[in-house]
Scaffold this motif. Structure first.
Motif, mmCIF file in Angstrom:
data_model
loop_
_atom_site.group_PDB
_atom_site.id
_atom_site.type_symbol
_atom_site.label_atom_id
_atom_site.label_comp_id
_atom_site.label_asym_id
_atom_site.label_seq_id
_atom_site.Cartn_x
_atom_site.Cartn_y
_atom_site.Cartn_z
ATOM 1 N N MET A 144 -3.797 -12.525 2.201
ATOM 2 C CA MET A 144 -3.782 -11.594 1.057
ATOM 3 C C MET A 144 -3.832 -10.150 1.542
ATOM 4 S SD MET A 144 -3.636 -11.451 -2.207
ATOM 5 C CE MET A 144 -3.939 -10.321 -3.553
ATOM 6 N N ASN A 145 -4.655 -9.961 2.594
ATOM 7 C CA ASN A 145 -4.792 -8.631 3.159
ATOM 8 C C ASN A 145 -3.464 -8.150 3.746
ATOM 9 O OD1 ASN A 145 -6.329 -6.441 3.574
ATOM 10 N ND2 ASN A 145 -7.417 -7.215 5.352
ATOM 11 N N LYS A 146 -2.778 -9.056 4.463
ATOM 12 C CA LYS A 146 -1.492 -8.718 5.055
ATOM 13 C C LYS A 146 -0.457 -8.449 3.971
ATOM 14 C CE LYS A 146 1.861 -10.450 8.400
ATOM 15 N NZ LYS A 146 2.232 -11.583 9.295
ATOM 16 N N ARG A 147 -0.502 -9.258 2.910
ATOM 17 C CA ARG A 147 0.435 -9.059 1.805
ATOM 18 C C ARG A 147 0.194 -7.713 1.123
ATOM 19 N NH1 ARG A 147 0.993 -12.990 -3.520
ATOM 20 N NH2 ARG A 147 2.714 -11.836 -4.494
ATOM 21 N N TRP A 148 -1.077 -7.335 0.954
ATOM 22 C CA TRP A 148 -1.404 -6.059 0.330
ATOM 23 C C TRP A 148 -0.914 -4.899 1.180
ATOM 24 C CZ3 TRP A 148 -2.215 -3.016 -3.431
ATOM 25 C CH2 TRP A 148 -2.876 -1.793 -3.257
ATOM 26 N N ARG A 149 -1.057 -5.021 2.515
ATOM 27 C CA ARG A 149 -0.575 -3.957 3.400
ATOM 28 C C ARG A 149 0.930 -3.799 3.293
ATOM 29 N NH1 ARG A 149 -4.467 -5.967 7.181
ATOM 30 N NH2 ARG A 149 -2.823 -7.179 8.211
ATOM 31 N N SER A 150 1.634 -4.931 3.167
ATOM 32 C CA SER A 150 3.089 -4.880 3.041
ATOM 33 C C SER A 150 3.504 -4.200 1.733
ATOM 34 C CB SER A 150 3.657 -6.305 3.094
ATOM 35 O OG SER A 150 5.057 -6.293 2.899
ATOM 36 N N VAL A 151 2.836 -4.585 0.635
ATOM 37 C CA VAL A 151 3.132 -3.967 -0.671
ATOM 38 C C VAL A 151 2.842 -2.472 -0.620
ATOM 39 C CG1 VAL A 151 2.417 -3.875 -3.094
ATOM 40 C CG2 VAL A 151 2.749 -6.090 -1.974
ATOM 41 N N ARG A 152 1.725 -2.118 0.000
ATOM 42 C CA ARG A 152 1.353 -0.718 0.079
ATOM 43 C C ARG A 152 2.357 0.083 0.909
ATOM 44 N NH1 ARG A 152 -4.619 1.658 1.652
ATOM 45 N NH2 ARG A 152 -4.039 3.851 1.642
ATOM 46 N N PHE A 153 2.840 -0.513 2.007
ATOM 47 C CA PHE A 153 3.813 0.164 2.865
ATOM 48 C C PHE A 153 5.089 0.474 2.096
ATOM 49 C CE2 PHE A 153 7.485 -0.241 5.753
ATOM 50 C CZ PHE A 153 7.224 0.830 6.602
ATOM 51 N N TRP A 154 5.611 -0.531 1.365
ATOM 52 C CA TRP A 154 6.844 -0.311 0.603
ATOM 53 C C TRP A 154 6.625 0.658 -0.558
ATOM 54 C CZ3 TRP A 154 11.255 -1.278 2.703
ATOM 55 C CH2 TRP A 154 11.370 -2.302 3.642
ATOM 56 N N ALA A 155 5.436 0.632 -1.131
ATOM 57 C CA ALA A 155 5.121 1.585 -2.193
ATOM 58 C C ALA A 155 5.075 3.007 -1.632
ATOM 59 C CB ALA A 155 3.784 1.234 -2.840
ATOM 60 N N GLU A 156 4.553 3.162 -0.415
ATOM 61 C CA GLU A 156 4.515 4.476 0.217
ATOM 62 C C GLU A 156 5.933 4.990 0.494
ATOM 63 O OE1 GLU A 156 2.106 3.888 3.647
ATOM 64 O OE2 GLU A 156 0.215 4.256 2.580
ATOM 65 N N LEU A 157 6.815 4.099 0.954
ATOM 66 C CA LEU A 157 8.202 4.509 1.203
ATOM 67 C C LEU A 157 8.886 4.925 -0.101
ATOM 68 C CD1 LEU A 157 9.554 1.971 3.867
ATOM 69 C CD2 LEU A 157 8.570 4.250 4.194
ATOM 70 N N ALA A 158 8.606 4.208 -1.178
ATOM 71 C CA ALA A 158 9.169 4.577 -2.481
ATOM 72 C C ALA A 158 8.646 5.941 -2.923
ATOM 73 C CB ALA A 158 8.838 3.509 -3.526
ATOM 74 N N GLY A 159 7.346 6.181 -2.694
ATOM 75 C CA GLY A 159 6.758 7.471 -3.049
ATOM 76 C C GLY A 159 7.327 8.606 -2.226
ATOM 77 N N ILE A 160 7.550 8.359 -0.932
ATOM 78 C CA ILE A 160 8.148 9.388 -0.077
ATOM 79 C C ILE A 160 9.566 9.714 -0.533
ATOM 80 C CG2 ILE A 160 9.007 9.826 2.266
ATOM 81 C CD1 ILE A 160 6.549 8.300 3.310
ATOM 82 N N ALA A 161 10.322 8.675 -0.920
ATOM 83 C CA ALA A 161 11.683 8.900 -1.435
ATOM 84 C C ALA A 161 11.643 9.736 -2.711
ATOM 85 C CB ALA A 161 12.369 7.560 -1.693
ATOM 86 N N LEU A 162 10.678 9.447 -3.579
ATOM 87 C CA LEU A 162 10.528 10.224 -4.811
ATOM 88 C C LEU A 162 10.201 11.684 -4.484
ATOM 89 C CD1 LEU A 162 10.188 10.485 -7.898
ATOM 90 C CD2 LEU A 162 7.796 9.805 -7.597
ATOM 91 N N GLY A 163 9.257 11.899 -3.571
ATOM 92 C CA GLY A 163 8.897 13.261 -3.189
ATOM 93 C C GLY A 163 10.063 14.003 -2.564
ATOM 94 N N ALA A 164 10.833 13.315 -1.715
ATOM 95 C CA ALA A 164 12.001 13.934 -1.084
ATOM 96 C C ALA A 164 13.047 14.314 -2.129
ATOM 97 C CB ALA A 164 12.601 12.976 -0.049
#
Length: 283
Positions: free
Chosen positions: A1-21
């Motif tokens: 679950m912890n690994k899955r959460w890290r993966s979700v968080r990583f992709w969410a961060e990339l989406a947020g960076i794309a939005l900011g860019a």
């Protein structure tokens, strides 16, 4: 679950960076370019090359960042460089796609500077909060901080000043001045996004500290801490109240102090960033 959460968080961060860019790219084309303003760092150089030679801003930004990424890959944390590379690629592509977009007809340089600075600051602030950047002087400043201990803010400022002087020489003193206004609005917006609206750290020295802390807890709804202190002149030991409140709550706190103990000693300081319950989450 912890690994899955890290993966979700990583992709969410990339989406947020794309939005900011995307927000930052929009601000450059919609406001900065329309007003004919310059900028700092690599982006400022790309703007100058666009104004003088007609080179595409996005492509030039990407090309100028390549040697900086090579430098950063050796000296800076790989996750930071990866997120920055991703942000710069998205930003560069969108920057040229947004070419010619004018949502507002700006006939005032000041409005262009403020809109461009604030909207661009929102975009960059989102990226910084997610552990990335848009390259350029951020990478150079990060490397110099790691190697020599130089403050990132000071280093970035010095590099931006050099580019601003080039803008002054090429675009003229008026444009350079409004570019400086835009950079100031940008930096202040980034600070707010990064740290939140500054709170107030209040120290209250009073002989009625026990009576005073109750309305702080009940009326304002903020926590407080007692510190034990001893007066140098009176040589008396008493409790000192420490509490952190929002700016809107400061007037209510002063009212409480005035009603409980008009002789109290009150120290109000600006807390640029407060992390914890009732303020910004550590996440």
């Amino acid at each position: 679950m912890n690994k899955r959460w890290r993966s979700v968080r990583f992709w969410a961060e990339l989406a947020g960076i794309a939005l900011g860019a995307g927000i930052f790219a929009f601000s450059v084309q919609a406001f900065i370019v329309q007003a004919g303003l310059g900028g700092g760092g690599v982006g400022g150089i790309a703007l100058l090359l666009f104004y003088t030679l007609g080179l595409p801003i996005g492509l030039v930004t990407l090309v100028l960042n390549v040697p900086l990424f090579v430098l950063g890959w050796k000296e800076v944390h790989k996750t930071f460089v990866f997120k920055t590379l991703y942000g710069v690629v998205v930003y560069s592509v969108l920057l040229d796609l947004f070419k010619g977009i004018h949502p507002l007809a700006l006939d005032d340089l000041f409005l262009g500077a403020v809109y461009g600075g604030v909207v661009g600051g929102i975009g960059s602030g989102i990226i910084f909060r997610l552990g990335g950047s848009l390259g350029g002087t951020d990478i150079v400043a990060k490397v110099l901080q790691r190697k020599f201990g130089w403050a990132m803010g000071t280093t970035s400022l010095m590099l931006n000043i050099v580019v601003l002087l080039l803008s002054w020489a090429i675009l003229g003193p008026k444009i350079a001045l409004y570019t400086l206004v835009s950079m100031f609005a940008y930096s202040r917006t980034v600070d707010v996004i990064q740290s939140g609206i500054p709170a107030k750290a209040v120290t209250i020295i009073s002989e009625k500290s026990a009576e005073m802390v109750q309305p702080i807890l009940s009326d304002i709804g903020r926590g407080a801490t007692f510190l034990s202190g001893r007066g140098a002149y009176s040589d008396r030991t008493q409790n000192i109240i420490i509490c952190v409140i929002s700016l809107s709550e400061l007037g209510n706190l002063k009212r409480i102090v005035r009603e409980v103990d008009p002789q109290a000693f009150l120290i109000v300081q600006t807390a640029s960033e407060v992390v914890g319950k009732g303020f910004m989450s550590i996440e």
